[in-house]
Design a protein around this motif. Structure first.
Motif, PDB file in Angstrom:
ATOM      1  N   ARG A 324       0.677  -1.244  -0.045  1.00 33.94           N
ATOM      2  CA  ARG A 324      -0.117  -0.057  -0.079  1.00 33.94           C
ATOM      3  C   ARG A 324       0.936   1.060   0.098  1.00 33.94           C
ATOM      4  N   ILE A 325       1.832   1.308  -0.746  1.00 36.51           N
ATOM      5  CA  ILE A 325       2.868   2.599  -0.855  1.00 36.51           C
ATOM      6  C   ILE A 325       2.721   2.874  -2.313  1.00 36.51           C
ATOM      7  N   PHE A 326       2.541   2.408  -3.178  1.00 41.02           N
ATOM      8  CA  PHE A 326       2.263   2.758  -4.692  1.00 41.02           C
ATOM      9  C   PHE A 326       0.911   2.828  -5.018  1.00 41.02           C
ATOM     10  N   GLU A 333       8.137  -1.077 -10.866  1.00 38.33           N
ATOM     11  CA  GLU A 333       9.607  -0.674 -10.903  1.00 38.33           C
ATOM     12  C   GLU A 333      10.181   0.768 -11.373  1.00 38.33           C
ATOM     13  N   ASN A 334       8.892   1.664 -11.674  1.00 35.67           N
ATOM     14  CA  ASN A 334       9.226   3.047 -12.044  1.00 35.67           C
ATOM     15  C   ASN A 334       9.059   3.947 -10.794  1.00 35.67           C
ATOM     16  N   GLN A 335       8.540   3.510  -9.650  1.00 36.42           N
ATOM     17  CA  GLN A 335       8.304   4.333  -8.600  1.00 36.42           C
ATOM     18  C   GLN A 335       9.575   4.765  -7.871  1.00 36.42           C
ATOM     19  N   ILE A 340      15.135   3.709  -5.544  1.00 38.42           N
ATOM     20  CA  ILE A 340      16.082   4.015  -4.539  1.00 38.42           C
ATOM     21  C   ILE A 340      16.561   2.551  -3.534  1.00 38.42           C
ATOM     22  N   ALA A 341      15.613   1.758  -3.460  1.00 39.34           N
ATOM     23  CA  ALA A 341      16.015   0.613  -2.950  1.00 39.34           C
ATOM     24  C   ALA A 341      17.016  -0.325  -3.618  1.00 39.34           C
ATOM     25  N   GLU A 342      16.619  -0.101  -5.011  1.00 40.66           N
ATOM     26  CA  GLU A 342      17.670  -1.185  -5.961  1.00 40.66           C
ATOM     27  C   GLU A 342      19.016  -0.298  -5.737  1.00 40.66           C
TER      28      GLU A 342
END
Length: 410
Positions: A324-326, A333-335, A340-342
């Protein structure tokens, strides 16, 4: 760092020591020298012949002749035994040398021109690549390579001294950080006229050796360089708080010339000027060539991607799932948080599995959040990822809890 101080045994003295040791071992193991043995044999044979001469007759001739024939055989047998003994002693000596060498340098701390800086042992490139992991520190001294253990030792020692002086390390980029440079061929006549009119009688060229200004025309490099405003004040004040490095993706000649403009007296950087050729990864900067502990390093750079090596280690080994973030119907993958995590070295997944280490959510009531609680996985709000990205250091998960509220879904 003094290489001589770290090299108590040099190659020439090692050879002399080995020769002396070999002679000593061989002489002690044989008991008597070969020359002495032969003299004794001659004496015994001479006495035997004298005794036989006193009672000489035809019947003794055959025995004397047999003694004469047997003597070379006896000498030959003695030589064979002596050779075997010598070979055995040589084998023991070689084993001793090998064990001694291993005791002196296990492993070698570093190399100067492929010679160990401690024991003086020579290592060719193939042997170094196969047995010794060493990083080149050419900016400190040409042809100097240091092993991982020696680097760790130097960093630990230097860190203690640094803390005693209440300082940290500061790694500074050059272009677009401390100064700006452009090629002379790229300066238009209008721009050149503007610079001349604006900085006339105010700035100086480095051609006359004066580096007190902020605008420099570097003819040998065919470049025009302008220092950033207040850069000299910044360096002067930073020097009281930091041990400073210059780290640029430019060539070494350029890096040294820029360091001379910024630090004419060599009080800020000294030999700590790292250029493109010093990096272990092409077109990337890494702290493996900085003799400073990472926990005490501050980096000032205008480009993040040249530091992909450092950043990608921050969350290495972590596997994240977002709940429930995006917004729905958008490629995750574009968020921004996913990317940032990657970039921080984490892997991201849309589905739950046992490899997941973190669930990032804003709601304790989601299916994924409940799964994290049941499996004792890390359950954090997005602020954890943002703070980790800001500091380039994994933050304590317990400081980023999810507010309690009712809810459901995935």
């Amino acid at each position: 760092m003094s290489l001589a101080a770290e090299s108590p045994v040099h190659s020439s003295s090692s050879d002399d020591f080995a020769s002396l040791l070999e002679t000593d071992l061989l002489s002690n193991s044989s008991g008597e020298s070969p020359e002495r043995d032969e003299d004794i044999l001659d004496e015994i044979t001479s006495e035997s012949v004298s005794e036989r001469s006193a009672v000489w007759d035809s019947t003794d001739y055959e025995e004397i002749e047999l003694e004469r024939i047997k003597r070379p055989k006896i000498c030959e047998d003695e030589e064979i035994k002596e050779s075997q003994s010598s070979n055995a002693n040589q084998g023991e000596l070689d084993n001793f040398k090998e064990s001694t060498s291993e005791k002196v340098c296990p492993p070698h701390p570093g190399f100067y021109k492929d010679m160990c800086i401690r024991c003086g042992e020579q290592k060719d490139d193939e042997t170094v690549a196969r047995k010794e992991t060493a990083v080149a520190f050419n900016y400190i001294h040409k042809d100097l390579k240091l092993g991982a253990e020696e680097v760790a030792r130097l960093r630990a020692t230097d860190l203690k001294n640094l803390y005693r002086r209440r300082k940290l390390y500061l790694v500074l980029d050059l272009d677009h950080t401390l100064l700006n440079s452009t090629r002379l061929v790229d300066v238009s006549p209008e721009e050149e006229a503007y610079l001349n009119a604006t900085y006339l009688n105010k700035e100086t060229s480095s051609s006359n050796g004066d580096t007190s200004g902020t605008l420099f025309k570097l003819e040998p490099l065919h470049m025009l360089t302008k220092l950033r405003p207040f850069v000299r004040t910044f360096l002067k004040e930073a020097n009281t708080m930091f041990e400073m490095y210059v780290y640029t993706m430019g060539e070494r000649a350029y890096a040294l010339e820029m360091a001379k403009l910024l630090d004419p007296s060599g009080v800020y950087f000294g030999s700590r000027v790292i250029s493109q050729g010093d990096s272990t990864v092409r077109h990337q900067k890494g702290l493996d060539v900085v003799l400073g502990s990472e926990c005490a390093v501050v980096i000032l750079d205008d480009t993040e991607h040249v530091l992909k090596t450092i950043q990608s280690e921050v969350l290495k080994g972590c596997r994240l799932v977002f709940s429930r973030i995006f917004p729905t119907n958008y490629p995750v993958e574009n968020q921004t948080l996913w990317r940032i995590a990657e970039q921080l070295g984490a892997s991201c997944s849309k589905e739950l599995d046992e490899a997941v280490t973190h669930v990032v959510s804003l709601d304790l009531g989601t299916e994924k959040a409940r799964w994290a609680i049941q499996r004792k996985k890390h359950l954090v709000n997005p602020g954890w990822l943002e703070a980790t990205n800001y500091f380039w250091k994994r933050q304590p998960e317990d400081q980023f809890p999810i507010p309690s509220k009712n809810g459901g879904g995935s």
